[in-house]
Write a protein that holds these residues in place. Structure first.
Motif, PDB file in Angstrom:
ATOM      1  N   ASN A  11     -40.084 -13.518 -53.854  1.00 48.43           N
ATOM      2  CA  ASN A  11     -39.068 -12.948 -54.720  1.00 48.43           C
ATOM      3  C   ASN A  11     -37.737 -13.750 -54.329  1.00 48.43           C
ATOM      4  O   ASN A  11     -37.105 -13.752 -53.369  1.00 48.43           O
ATOM      5  N   ARG A  48     -38.421 -12.898 -59.531  1.00 51.43           N
ATOM      6  CA  ARG A  48     -38.739 -11.745 -58.542  1.00 51.43           C
ATOM      7  C   ARG A  48     -40.418 -12.029 -58.420  1.00 51.43           C
ATOM      8  O   ARG A  48     -40.918 -11.317 -57.294  1.00 51.43           O
ATOM      9  N   ASN A  49     -40.807 -12.813 -59.006  1.00 52.67           N
ATOM     10  CA  ASN A  49     -42.375 -12.883 -58.996  1.00 52.67           C
ATOM     11  C   ASN A  49     -42.820 -14.349 -59.223  1.00 52.67           C
ATOM     12  O   ASN A  49     -43.204 -14.708 -60.199  1.00 52.67           O
TER      13      ASN A  49
END
Length: 385
Positions: A225, A203-204
Motif C-alpha cells: 500500500n 493501494r494495491n
C-alpha cells in the motif's frame, strides 16, 4: 398548531442537527490529532530492539556480487583462507582448497552452512563469516499502470561519502566504513519506470520475487500500500528491491487524482508531462502540462483553437502496444476526466481538425488553381505586347 409554533419547532430541529454535525466534525478532528501525535508508553522498546536483523537476509547471490570470506574462531585459518571473491558470469567462485564452486542462487546463510561442512576437512572450527562487499546491478520487470513498463536496470547499491567531514578517524572505524550504502527500494523502481499513471491503484502494488532454496524455492509475493508510505504511516512498506523482482501496478476503479499531488511531491513522477497539439490552434507543437492536465488544458496552452475548427482527434499509444483513436467534440464546459475532456498522459497527440468551410475552401482552391495560372499568363502577355 399555529404557524409561529411550527416555525419555532423547525428552528429547534435545525439547531439540533447543526449541533449534531458539528459534534462529529470536532470528534473526527480530535481523532486525527490523536492519531498523529499520541504516544503509547506500553510500546517502549526493550533489549530485543538491539538485536533486530535486516529482513533482506534472504538476498540471493548472483553473478557480479563480490563476497568477503573469513574464519572467526581459528586464527591460522583466518589468515590462510581470508579471501575477497567475485562471482563470475557462470555463477562460480574460486576458493582455496575447494577450487571452483557454484554459488549462484544461494543465500549467504545457505552458502555458510555448505562451506562449513566442506572446510571441516581442513579447519578444526570452521565458523565462517561471509559478507557481500559489493552488490551486483539488479534487473527488474515493471508492468501495469506505469509510464514506461518493461525491463529496467538499477544499481545494486549506492555509496555515499557521508562521513568525510570528520577531521580525525574514529577508533575502530576503517576508511571504507565512512561510506554509507543505500539500496534501491520500491519508490526508486517506480521512478525509474517514469512514474505512475493517473489510473494507478497505489493501494494495491504487487511485488513478486524468487524464494530461497531453503524456503522451498519458486516465487513469493506481497501486496504494498504505497499510500501509507507517502503519508508516512508505514515507511517499511517501501521495501528493498532485489534482482529478478517483478512489480505490478494494478489499475484502480477511479482516477488517482487525490493521490497525484502526493506522488509528484515524493518525486516518483516528473512534475510535467509532454503532449503534442497540432492543427487549427494558434501555436501548434509540444506543450508541457501538469500530471492532471486535460485535453482542453493542452489546447489552451497551445494558444486556443482558431475561429473555424472541426472535431478534435485524440491519439494515444497504450503500454500494451494498442493505439486509441477517438474523435472528440470540443467544448470548454466539458468536465475534466469526461469523454470529451480526458486526462492526458505523456506522449498523447491532439489534432484540432478543419471545419467544413475550411475543407470546401481548400477544394475550391485546388480546382481553380490551374485556371488561375492560365488567366495570369494571358494577362501577362496582353500587358507585355
Amino acid at each position: 398548531m399555529t404557524k409561529k409554533k411550527l416555525i419555532k419547532k423547525f428552528k429547534k430541529k435545525k439547531l439540533f442537527f447543526s449541533g449534531f454535525i458539528l459534534f462529529f466534525l470536532i470528534l473526527g478532528t480530535l481523532e486525527s490529532y490523536k492519531k498523529l501525535y499520541a504516544s503509547n508508553n506500553n510500546l517502549s522498546p526493550n533489549s530485543e530492539y538491539l538485536r533486530k536483523r535486516d529482513k533482506d537476509t534472504f538476498y540471493i547471490i548472483g553473478s557480479g556480487d563480490v563476497l568477503s570470506l573469513t574464519f572467526t574462531d581459528d586464527p591460522i585459518a583466518k589468515e590462510q583462507f581470508r579471501q575477497e571473491l567475485l562471482v563470475d558470469g557462470q555463477g562460480m567462485i574460486t576458493l582455496k582448497r575447494l577450487d571452483k564452486i557454484y554459488v549462484a542462487g544461494l543465500t549467504i546463510e545457505e552458502l555458510k552452512n555448505i562451506l562449513a561442512d566442506e572446510y571441516q576437512k581442513f579447519v578444526l572450527k570452521p565458523n565462517i563469516k561471509i559478507d557481500i562487499i559489493k552488490y551486483r546491478p539488479i534487473t527488474i520487470y515493471i508492468d501495469g499502470e506505469v509510464e514506461n513498463p518493461g525491463s529496467h536496470v538499477l544499481p545494486g547499491m549506492v555509496q555515499i561519502d557521508n562521513l568525510n567531514y570528520l577531521d580525525q578517524d574514529i577508533i575502530g572505524m576503517r576508511k571504507s566504513d565512512k561510506k554509507q550504502v543505500i539500496f534501491p527500494k520500491l519508490i526508486d523502481a517506480l521512478r525509474k519506470s517514469g512514474g505512475l499513471t493517473i489510473d494507478a491503484d497505489i493501494r494495491n502494488i504487487q511485488v513478486i520475487r524468487k524464494n530461497s532454496i531453503s524456503n522451498g524455492g519458486g516465487k513469493i509475493s506481497t501486496k504494498i500500500n504505497l499510500l501509507r508510505v507517502l503519508e508516512l504511516e508505514d515507511t517499511l512498506q517501501n521495501i528493498r528491491i532485489l534482482d529478478g523482482d517483478m512489480i505490478r501496478v494494478n489499475k484502480g476503479e477511479q482516477k488517482a487524482l487525490a493521490q497525484i499531488s502526493k506522488i509528484v511531491k515524493s518525486n516518483i513522477n516528473p512534475k510535467f508531462i509532454r503532449v503534442y497539439v497540432s492543427g487549427r490552434v494558434i501555436t501548434p507543437g509540444p506543450v508541457n502540462l501538469s500530471k492532471t492536465g486535460t485535453l482542453i488544458d493542452a489546447i489552451d496552452v497551445a494558444g486556443g483553437p482558431k475561429a473555424l475548427k472541426g472535431p478534435v482527434n485524440f491519439i494515444r499509444y497504450e503500454n500494451d502496444g494498442n493505439i486509441i483513436r477517438r474523435k472528440i467534440r470540443y467544448s470548454r464546459n466539458s468536465k475534466p476526466g469526461s469523454k470529451n475532456n480526458p486526462y492526458l498522459r505523456n506522449g498523447d497527440i491532439i489534432y484540432v481538425g478543419k471545419s467544413g468551410f475550411n475543407i470546401a475552401t481548400e477544394v475550391l482552391s485546388e480546382v481553380t488553381s490551374p485556371f488561375t495560372g492560365i488567366v495570369s499568363t494571358i494577362l501577362f502577355f496582353e500587358s507585355a505586347f
